[in-house]
Design an enzyme around this catalytic site. Structure first.
Site, PDB file in Angstrom:
ATOM      1  N   ASP A  10       1.024  -1.166  -0.378  1.00 27.30           N
ATOM      2  CA  ASP A  10      -0.105   0.031  -0.011  1.00 27.30           C
ATOM      3  C   ASP A  10       0.819   1.683   0.124  1.00 27.30           C
ATOM      4  O   ASP A  10       1.506   1.779   1.490  1.00 27.30           O
ATOM      5  CB  ASP A  10      -0.554   0.097   1.402  1.00 27.30           C
ATOM      6  CG  ASP A  10      -1.604   1.129   1.491  1.00 27.30           C
ATOM      7  OD1 ASP A  10      -1.658   2.002   0.492  1.00 27.30           O
ATOM      8  OD2 ASP A  10      -2.517   1.391   2.102  1.00 27.30           O
ATOM      9  N   ILE A  11       0.891   2.220  -0.858  1.00 25.80           N
ATOM     10  CA  ILE A  11       1.794   3.303  -0.808  1.00 25.80           C
ATOM     11  C   ILE A  11       1.336   4.293   0.454  1.00 25.80           C
ATOM     12  O   ILE A  11       1.907   4.733   0.103  1.00 25.80           O
ATOM     13  CB  ILE A  11       1.569   3.708  -2.443  1.00 25.80           C
ATOM     14  CG1 ILE A  11       2.571   4.712  -2.689  1.00 25.80           C
ATOM     15  CG2 ILE A  11      -0.213   4.304  -2.845  1.00 25.80           C
ATOM     16  CD1 ILE A  11       2.877   5.444  -4.458  1.00 25.80           C
ATOM     17  N   ASN A  24      -7.064  12.267 -10.248  1.00 25.66           N
ATOM     18  CA  ASN A  24      -8.030  13.157 -11.832  1.00 25.66           C
ATOM     19  C   ASN A  24      -7.605  14.403 -11.699  1.00 25.66           C
ATOM     20  O   ASN A  24      -7.732  14.942 -10.466  1.00 25.66           O
ATOM     21  CB  ASN A  24      -9.568  12.415 -11.805  1.00 25.66           C
ATOM     22  CG  ASN A  24     -10.234  13.065 -10.651  1.00 25.66           C
ATOM     23  OD1 ASN A  24     -10.845  14.574 -10.188  1.00 25.66           O
ATOM     24  ND2 ASN A  24     -10.497  12.631  -9.355  1.00 25.66           N
ATOM     25  N   GLY A  32      -9.662   4.288  -6.398  1.00 19.49           N
ATOM     26  CA  GLY A  32      -8.345   3.592  -6.143  1.00 19.49           C
ATOM     27  C   GLY A  32      -7.392   3.799  -5.046  1.00 19.49           C
ATOM     28  O   GLY A  32      -7.760   4.478  -3.933  1.00 19.49           O
ATOM     29  N   VAL A  33      -6.366   4.873  -5.749  1.00 19.14           N
ATOM     30  CA  VAL A  33      -5.057   5.010  -5.041  1.00 19.14           C
ATOM     31  C   VAL A  33      -5.391   6.573  -4.071  1.00 19.14           C
ATOM     32  O   VAL A  33      -4.771   6.460  -3.620  1.00 19.14           O
ATOM     33  CB  VAL A  33      -4.143   4.257  -5.364  1.00 19.14           C
ATOM     34  CG1 VAL A  33      -3.782   5.984  -6.743  1.00 19.14           C
ATOM     35  CG2 VAL A  33      -2.913   4.523  -5.346  1.00 19.14           C
ATOM     36  N   ASP A  34      -6.220   6.988  -5.557  1.00 19.67           N
ATOM     37  CA  ASP A  34      -6.496   8.356  -4.646  1.00 19.67           C
ATOM     38  C   ASP A  34      -6.951   8.133  -3.376  1.00 19.67           C
ATOM     39  O   ASP A  34      -6.892   8.980  -2.545  1.00 19.67           O
ATOM     40  CB  ASP A  34      -7.471   9.097  -6.163  1.00 19.67           C
ATOM     41  CG  ASP A  34      -7.210  10.564  -5.986  1.00 19.67           C
ATOM     42  OD1 ASP A  34      -6.973  11.154  -4.900  1.00 19.67           O
ATOM     43  OD2 ASP A  34      -8.255  11.403  -6.920  1.00 19.67           O
ATOM     44  N   SER A 121      -2.748   5.089 -14.104  1.00 18.69           N
ATOM     45  CA  SER A 121      -3.989   4.821 -15.368  1.00 18.69           C
ATOM     46  C   SER A 121      -3.706   2.863 -15.488  1.00 18.69           C
ATOM     47  O   SER A 121      -4.428   3.480 -15.966  1.00 18.69           O
ATOM     48  CB  SER A 121      -2.585   5.327 -16.673  1.00 18.69           C
ATOM     49  OG  SER A 121      -3.028   7.097 -16.755  1.00 18.69           O
ATOM     50  N   GLY A 123      -5.802   1.141 -13.132  1.00 15.15           N
ATOM     51  CA  GLY A 123      -6.755   0.871 -12.687  1.00 15.15           C
ATOM     52  C   GLY A 123      -8.046   1.728 -13.651  1.00 15.15           C
ATOM     53  O   GLY A 123      -7.837   0.370 -14.957  1.00 15.15           O
ATOM     54  N   VAL A 124      -8.544   2.018 -13.527  1.00 20.05           N
ATOM     55  CA  VAL A 124     -10.201   2.257 -14.064  1.00 20.05           C
ATOM     56  C   VAL A 124      -9.722   3.497 -15.110  1.00 20.05           C
ATOM     57  O   VAL A 124     -10.382   3.665 -15.619  1.00 20.05           O
ATOM     58  CB  VAL A 124     -10.787   3.461 -12.974  1.00 20.05           C
ATOM     59  CG1 VAL A 124     -11.485   3.128 -12.173  1.00 20.05           C
ATOM     60  CG2 VAL A 124     -10.203   4.626 -12.600  1.00 20.05           C
TER      61      VAL A 124
HETATM   62  N1  AR6 Z   1      -1.175   1.452  -3.217  1.00 16.08           N
HETATM   63  C1  AR6 Z   1      -1.114   0.562  -4.219  1.00 16.08           C
HETATM   64  N2  AR6 Z   1      -1.675   1.021  -5.214  1.00 16.08           N
HETATM   65  C2  AR6 Z   1      -2.593   1.060  -5.418  1.00 16.08           C
HETATM   66  C3  AR6 Z   1      -3.630   1.348  -3.800  1.00 16.08           C
HETATM   67  C4  AR6 Z   1      -3.045   2.026  -3.543  1.00 16.08           C
HETATM   68  N3  AR6 Z   1      -3.343   1.682  -1.301  1.00 16.08           N
HETATM   69  N4  AR6 Z   1      -4.755   1.410  -4.212  1.00 16.08           N
HETATM   70  C5  AR6 Z   1      -5.030   0.808  -5.098  1.00 16.08           C
HETATM   71  N5  AR6 Z   1      -3.586   0.961  -6.106  1.00 16.08           N
HETATM   72  P1  AR6 Z   1      -7.052   3.755  -9.928  1.00 16.08           P
HETATM   73  P2  AR6 Z   1      -6.377   5.495 -12.872  1.00 16.08           P
HETATM   74  C6  AR6 Z   1      -3.657   0.575  -7.315  1.00 16.08           C
HETATM   75  O1  AR6 Z   1      -7.596   3.432 -10.683  1.00 16.08           O
HETATM   76  O2  AR6 Z   1      -6.366   4.551 -13.193  1.00 16.08           O
HETATM   77  C7  AR6 Z   1      -9.566   7.262  -9.565  1.00 16.08           C
HETATM   78  O3  AR6 Z   1     -10.299   7.235  -9.134  1.00 16.08           O
HETATM   79  C8  AR6 Z   1      -3.953  -0.233  -8.449  1.00 16.08           C
HETATM   80  O4  AR6 Z   1      -4.602  -2.239  -7.974  1.00 16.08           O
HETATM   81  O5  AR6 Z   1      -6.695   4.472  -8.620  1.00 16.08           O
HETATM   82  O6  AR6 Z   1      -5.370   6.620 -12.334  1.00 16.08           O
HETATM   83  C9  AR6 Z   1      -9.242   8.733  -9.540  1.00 16.08           C
HETATM   84  O7  AR6 Z   1      -9.404  10.076  -8.745  1.00 16.08           O
HETATM   85  C10 AR6 Z   1      -4.058  -0.169 -10.203  1.00 16.08           C
HETATM   86  O8  AR6 Z   1      -3.309  -0.733 -10.064  1.00 16.08           O
HETATM   87  O9  AR6 Z   1      -5.736   5.012 -10.989  1.00 16.08           O
HETATM   88  C11 AR6 Z   1      -9.281   8.704 -11.209  1.00 16.08           C
HETATM   89  O10 AR6 Z   1     -10.388   9.637 -11.028  1.00 16.08           O
HETATM   90  C12 AR6 Z   1      -3.239   1.191 -10.024  1.00 16.08           C
HETATM   91  O11 AR6 Z   1      -2.996   1.575  -8.247  1.00 16.08           O
HETATM   92  C13 AR6 Z   1      -8.291   7.267 -11.621  1.00 16.08           C
HETATM   93  O12 AR6 Z   1      -8.732   6.772 -10.536  1.00 16.08           O
HETATM   94  C14 AR6 Z   1      -3.730   2.394  -9.994  1.00 16.08           C
HETATM   95  O13 AR6 Z   1      -5.109   2.549 -10.523  1.00 16.08           O
HETATM   96  C15 AR6 Z   1      -7.387   7.516 -11.831  1.00 16.08           C
HETATM   97  O14 AR6 Z   1      -7.472   6.097 -12.666  1.00 16.08           O
END
Ligand code: AR6
Length: 170
Positions: A10-11, A24, A32-34, A121, A123-124
């Site tokens: 977990d970052i 975003n 997600g990570v945000d 990028s 994830g979603v």
């Molecule tokens: N630590 C490390 N990696 C993580 C964590 C964590 N705690 N949580 C998720 N990941 P995403 P995106 C991974 O969807 O594709 C948000 O709603 C996850 O498994 O978080 O850039 C923003 O507000 C994936 O591999 O980011 C934007 O609207 C990676 O982090 C949108 O999502 C990125 O997934 C950004 O989408």
């Protein structure tokens, strides 16, 4: 030579100078990570984000980065960057590489020695991890970023394997 290190986890737990958030354009949190970063950092992070002046509702355009304090995180800074939506934005490769470059540039200009990235990028926003890994590693290996220790915090085993393979055979 400063390293690129891969961590499964977990970052929000990273002990580094700067944690990069895959945000975003509104920069007010999300999933997600945000979401994880905002939950762990607490309301101070949201307050700091609100202070970043939006232009036409956009605090951080795709491919750019903004820096704020880090609230309750161990890090000094959060660097918010916005990666491309893979099937929607034009030139996703350039935008993803800009997101990494602008984040690294901000870390350097704020005196950071270490930085932690999520898989921006992947994830979603739907970026294929193999391609994203190649871009991220090639940007991080540029000589101008040699002074920084770069960590990739990856969640899933599969992502660890992809990044490790790219590091070993770029
Ligand atoms: N630590 C490390 N990696 C993580 C964590 C964590 N705690 N949580 C998720 N990941 P995403 P995106 C991974 O969807 O594709 C948000 O709603 C996850 O498994 O978080 O850039 C923003 O507000 C994936 O591999 O980011 C934007 O609207 C990676 O982090 C949108 O999502 C990125 O997934 C950004 O989408």
């Amino acid at each position: 030579m400063a390293d690129i290190k891969i961590i499964q986890g977990d970052i929000t737990q990273a002990s580094v100078d700067a944690v990069v958030n895959a945000a975003n354009f509104r920069m007010l949190g999300g999933g997600g990570v945000d979401g994880a970063i905002h939950r762990a950092a607490g309301p101070k992070l949201l307050e700091a984000c609100k202070k970043v002046k939006p232009e036409n509702g956009i605090r951080c355009p795709t491919g750019e980065a903004r820096i704020t304090e880090a609230g309750n995180l161990k890090a000094k800074y959060v660097i918010h960057t916005v990666g491309p939506r893979y099937n929607i934005d034009k030139n996703p490769e350039n935008l993803l590489s800009s997101a990494y470059m602008n984040s690294l540039d901000l870390a350097l200009s704020h005196g950071c020695e270490s930085i932690a990235f999520p898989a921006i990028s992947c994830g979603v926003f739907g970026y294929p991890p193999q391609e994203a890994a190649k871009i991220s590693v090639s940007v991080c290996r540029r000589p101008e970023y040699e002074a920084l220790i770069k960590y990739f915090y990856l969640f899933r085993e599969e992502m660890i394997d992809i990044w490790t393979a790219v590091l070993e055979h770029p």
